[in-house]
Design an enzyme around this catalytic site. Structure first.
Site, PDB file in Angstrom:
ATOM      1  N   ASP A 157       3.459 -25.801  18.779  1.00  0.00           N
ATOM      2  CA  ASP A 157       4.866 -25.927  18.429  1.00  0.00           C
ATOM      3  C   ASP A 157       5.269 -27.387  18.294  1.00  0.00           C
ATOM      4  O   ASP A 157       5.996 -27.775  17.370  1.00  0.00           O
ATOM      5  CB  ASP A 157       5.715 -25.228  19.497  1.00  0.00           C
ATOM      6  CG  ASP A 157       7.156 -25.057  19.067  1.00  0.00           C
ATOM      7  OD1 ASP A 157       7.407 -24.994  17.855  1.00  0.00           O
ATOM      8  OD2 ASP A 157       8.029 -24.978  19.943  1.00  0.00           O
ATOM      9  N   ASP A 159      10.875 -18.316  20.656  1.00  0.00           N
ATOM     10  CA  ASP A 159      11.246 -18.891  21.948  1.00  0.00           C
ATOM     11  C   ASP A 159      11.662 -17.806  22.933  1.00  0.00           C
ATOM     12  O   ASP A 159      11.267 -17.825  24.096  1.00  0.00           O
ATOM     13  CB  ASP A 159      12.377 -19.910  21.763  1.00  0.00           C
ATOM     14  CG  ASP A 159      11.997 -20.998  20.778  1.00  0.00           C
ATOM     15  OD1 ASP A 159      10.857 -21.469  20.835  1.00  0.00           O
ATOM     16  OD2 ASP A 159      12.837 -21.347  19.930  1.00  0.00           O
TER      17      ASP A 159
END
Length: 434
Positions: free
Chosen positions: A193, A355
């Protein structure tokens, strides 16, 4: 007011607007794990996250570590390939295909994975539900959810609820992964990420830049923390309390300026004793208000460009920041700044669905051990998310939302499990603390 003041003024609302659904998602995943997880009957599922190695309790520590690393590498490579493919499709304007693909993915999750979770709950709690009723309810849940997740119209609360439900379902499935694979995978995803969003040439960074250059929205599964106000006149003229949904408060300066201007015109005509009003001044005011509403509807329809897979967070400018910028540019833009504030107030912060999923996977895995580790991981994740949002307000560009929270969550999990829990249990059993 100093620039930092505007940041601090709006960051609290944005943090609440994002942390509330994240907390709900994690809480419900923990409840699912406590309700359905049984170590004696737990089975490991084969997914894209463990294609190479299936962990076994009889394997040695070195075998588990090597196999988990291989699983994580393969999974990250698959995600990177799919993301670059999405970049390529979006670059060549295959937007309709991306919309259909995203809707199909949501439909598959709600129908298959969501149905499996619902069946498990019904069997565990022995709910008296017949097959026909279950099929009808599940069919409606799936169809409405598929239509809501990418719908630009309809109640925003319904869309937000289905996005949270989508995260809960996927996270519940990821909690079925073996322990070593789960922890190594979370670390690998946090690193990926960071690289994908911030590194030059990163796939998520390319997606954001493409969408920003075209000034359009990506067809992605993204949670949007914005008010539920109607996009018409009622949305602009609603009270501040009515717009306080998802932690983002709308600004009514546009409607206030319209009312003040109209009242001033009426007062001037009354003072002049003109009983035969030609209505020219009033018509001009109404035309200005109509133009303002069109600007608001156009601005609200354009969402911020964010990713499709999840681990990215971006902050839209707050009304106070726009006012500060307008004041700095001079009083000649005061009316224009007030007009744009009404539109900007209806836009809020967005958080990728990935997330939600991986935060919940972390606390779900912690729930399989002890409640103390759940509390520690939850506080660590929320603290990391708060730090990310503060950095977002300062940096003012898209940031990865996984690295800080996942790092703190894993660190707190092992510190609690290896240090805090033995200390608390030891002092409690010896009656030194109770």
């Amino acid at each position: 007011m100093e620039p930092g003041g505007s940041i601090l003024e709006s960051i609290g609302q944005e943090i609440i607007g994002v942390m509330s659904p994240v907390s709900i998602c994690m809480f419900l995943v923990v409840l699912l794990v406590y309700s359905l997880y049984n170590p004696a009957t737990a089975t490991t599922i084969r997914t894209a996250a463990n294609l190479v190695y299936m962990e076994s309790p009889t394997d040695s520590t070195s075998q588990k570590l090597e196999g988990s690393l291989l699983n994580a590498v393969v999974f990250v490579i698959l995600i990177a390939l799919v993301t670059f493919l999405l970049v390529l499709l979006y670059y060549y304007n295959c937007t309709k295909f991306l919309v259909y693909y995203t809707r199909f993915a949501a439909f598959a999750v709600f129908s298959s994975m969501g149905g499996s979770v619902l069946l498990s709950l019904i069997q565990h709690f022995n709910f008296p539900v017949d097959v026909v009723t279950f099929c009808v309810l599940h069919f409606n849940f799936t169809i409405v959810g598929t239509l809501c997740v990418l719908s630009s119209g309809g109640p925003i609360v319904l869309k937000q609820s289905y996005m949270v439900a989508l995260g809960i379902i996927v996270a519940a499935w990821f909690t079925k992964l073996p322990e070593w694979t789960t922890w190594v995978l979370l670390v690998a995803l946090a690193i990926y990420d960071l690289v994908a969003v911030l590194a030059p040439g990163g796939p998520l960074k390319l997606l954001v830049e493409l969408a920003s250059s075209r000034d359009e929205e990506l067809p992605a599964l993204i949670y949007e923390a914005r008010p539920t106000a109607d996009m018409g006149r009622s949305g602009i003229r609603g009270s501040s309390l009515g717009l306080l949904v998802g932690g983002v408060m709308g600004d009514n300066s546009g409607s206030n300026s319209f009312e003040v201007e109209l009242q001033a015109v009426l007062r001037n005509e009354d003072n002049n004793g003109n009983e035969n009003r030609d209505g020219e001044s009033i018509i001009n005011v109404l035309e200005n208000e109509s133009n303002e509403i069109e600007v608001v509807e156009e601005d609200v329809g354009e969402s911020s460009p964010l990713i499709g897979g999840g681990s990215l967070v971006e902050r839209l400018p707050s009304p106070s920041e726009r006012r500060n910028n307008d004041n700095a540019n001079g009083s000649s833009r005061e009316n224009e700044g007030q007009r744009e504030d009404g539109a900007e107030g209806l836009r809020g912060l967005k958080l990728g669905l990935g997330d939600f999923i991986f935060y919940s996977v972390l606390v779900g895995r912690a729930a399989m051990y002890d409640l103390m580790t759940v509390y520690a991981c939850y506080l660590a994740i929320i603290s990391g998310l708060g730090c990310t949002l503060i950095l977002l307000a300062v940096c003012r560009h898209a940031l990865p939302a996984l690295p800080i929270s996942i790092t703190l969550g894993i660190l707190f999990y092992f510190l609690t499990r290896l240090l805090m829990e033995p200390f608390v249990v030891g002092t409690s059993t010896s009656l030194a603390m109770f």
